[in-house]
Write an enzyme that holds these catalytic residues in place. Structure first.
Site, mmCIF file in Angstrom:
data_model
loop_
_atom_site.group_PDB
_atom_site.id
_atom_site.type_symbol
_atom_site.label_atom_id
_atom_site.label_comp_id
_atom_site.label_asym_id
_atom_site.label_seq_id
_atom_site.Cartn_x
_atom_site.Cartn_y
_atom_site.Cartn_z
ATOM 1 N N HIS A 163 -39.363 32.704 15.051
ATOM 2 C CA HIS A 163 -38.814 33.646 14.074
ATOM 3 C C HIS A 163 -39.000 35.087 14.518
ATOM 4 O O HIS A 163 -38.134 35.940 14.288
ATOM 5 C CB HIS A 163 -39.404 33.440 12.673
ATOM 6 C CG HIS A 163 -38.698 34.299 11.679
ATOM 7 N ND1 HIS A 163 -37.470 33.954 11.142
ATOM 8 C CD2 HIS A 163 -38.960 35.541 11.219
ATOM 9 C CE1 HIS A 163 -37.037 34.934 10.383
ATOM 10 N NE2 HIS A 163 -37.920 35.914 10.402
ATOM 11 N N HIS A 206 -40.920 44.423 13.330
ATOM 12 C CA HIS A 206 -39.767 45.318 13.173
ATOM 13 C C HIS A 206 -40.083 46.744 13.629
ATOM 14 O O HIS A 206 -39.281 47.408 14.263
ATOM 15 C CB HIS A 206 -39.319 45.357 11.712
ATOM 16 C CG HIS A 206 -38.899 44.018 11.199
ATOM 17 N ND1 HIS A 206 -37.900 43.284 11.776
ATOM 18 C CD2 HIS A 206 -39.348 43.279 10.166
ATOM 19 C CE1 HIS A 206 -37.747 42.151 11.119
ATOM 20 N NE2 HIS A 206 -38.623 42.117 10.138
HETATM 21 ZN ZN LIG Z 1 -37.338 37.852 9.865
#
Ligand SMILES: [Zn+2]
Length: 315
Positions: free
Chosen positions: A241, A268
């Site tokens: 993921h 991120h």
């Molecule tokens: Zn994600």
């Protein structure tokens, strides 16, 4: 599809769900777009306000806390764009309009698989325009605490190499590396779901995050077990993921990447920081119309080796 041509969807297609952080119901619609459009998010259903376009580019990123958020100076935003971007990038869709009638993309099952299925329902077609690649010319590295992210030149395509190291017995250290192409993305990456730790839930909720999270859309990791009754889709679903997130975040380069990305203990925030560092150094990248033959990584970059397109700028 013709090799070297840009692509888009054959027809419009929608998916409906809810945002993982907001919990709000939302419909996401992907439509064909002209060559050189790139991926454009359109925020509709904005309380009677006009629709706003948000280009899927690094310069549109306004936040990277737990999800990647695109926004503009008027305050309009769409959150959690990374999974639909990963599906579009993973399947090689260059141009697409993504309408979202709420502030956050739907989380669906927590993976990119429902977006892959929607793209498959629409079909992908080539356009009469050459594909342009975002080519990494020299290494760029960002270190944030124990996290390290870097781009390196890589002429064979887009390589992603991700390593995670969680202090949890069910995760620990996991690593995966692959050349991103549609078959591999479908088989190995697209189905890997978002995950979260039970120990973080109350803190997330009190901060307004994960209000839509459930066992239907998140792998929930408790102290000694996975709470989802169906278990994991892959033994190393967690790092898969993270690779999916990286592919989605790096789609904000605005064109298919010719380069290798490596992330250690990232997320991120790191993905965006490395992409921003690369974009911030004009000598570190260029835009080319085709994959060029491999040459030594450390060779000096000479004008004229790459087919530079002065009309194209990727901010
Ligand atoms: Zn994600």
């Amino acid at each position: 599809m013709k090799a070297g041509r840009q692509t888009t969807l054959r027809k419009r297609v929608s998916v409906a769900g809810a945002g993982v952080h907001s919990g709000l119901p939302v419909t996401l619609t992907m439509s064909p777009a002209d060559a050189d459009s790139g991926i454009i998010f359109v925020r509709t259903g904005n309380d009677g306000q006009p629709e706003r376009e948000l280009r899927a580019r690094a310069c549109s990123v306004t936040a990277t806390d737990l999800a990647t958020v695109l926004g503009d100076e008027s305050g309009v935003f769409v959150s959690t764009v990374e999974h639909v971007l990963a599906a579009l990038c993973g399947l090689g869709v260059d141009n697409c309009i993504v309408e979202i009638d709420g502030p956050e993309a739907p989380i669906m099952d927590g993976s990119a698989a429902p977006f892959v299925a929607a793209i498959d329902r629409a079909g992908v077609m080539s356009l009469p325009a050459p594909r342009r690649y975002f080519k990494v010319l020299k290494p760029v590295r960002v270190i944030k605490g124990s996290a390290v992210g870097e781009f390196r030149p890589y002429d064979r395509g887009f390589r992603v190499d991700v390593e995670i190291d969680f202090d949890h017995p069910l995760i620990g250290r996991q690593a995966i590396a692959m050349d991103v192409e549609p078959g591999m993305f479908r088989r190995e990456i697209g189905r890997a779901r978002t995950f979260g730790f039970m120990r973080d839930v109350s803190k997330l909720w009190s901060s307004g995050y994960a209000l839509g999270a459930s066992l239907e859309n998140t792998v929930v990791v408790a102290e000694e077990r996975i709470l989802n009754p169906e278990g994991l889709r892959f033994p190393d679903e967690f790092v898969r993921h993270k690779a999916l997130d990286a592919i989605g975040d790096l789609a904000l380069a605005g064109a298919p990447i010719l380069g290798a990305y490596r992330s250690v203990r990232g997320g991120h925030k790191l993905n965006h920081a490395v992409l921003a560092a690369l974009l911030g150094d004009p000598s570190a990248w260029t835009v080319v119309e085709e994959r060029l033959p491999a040459r030594p990584v450390h060779a000096p970059v000479e004008a004229g080796i790459a087919l530079t397109l002065p009309a194209v700028s990727i901010p």
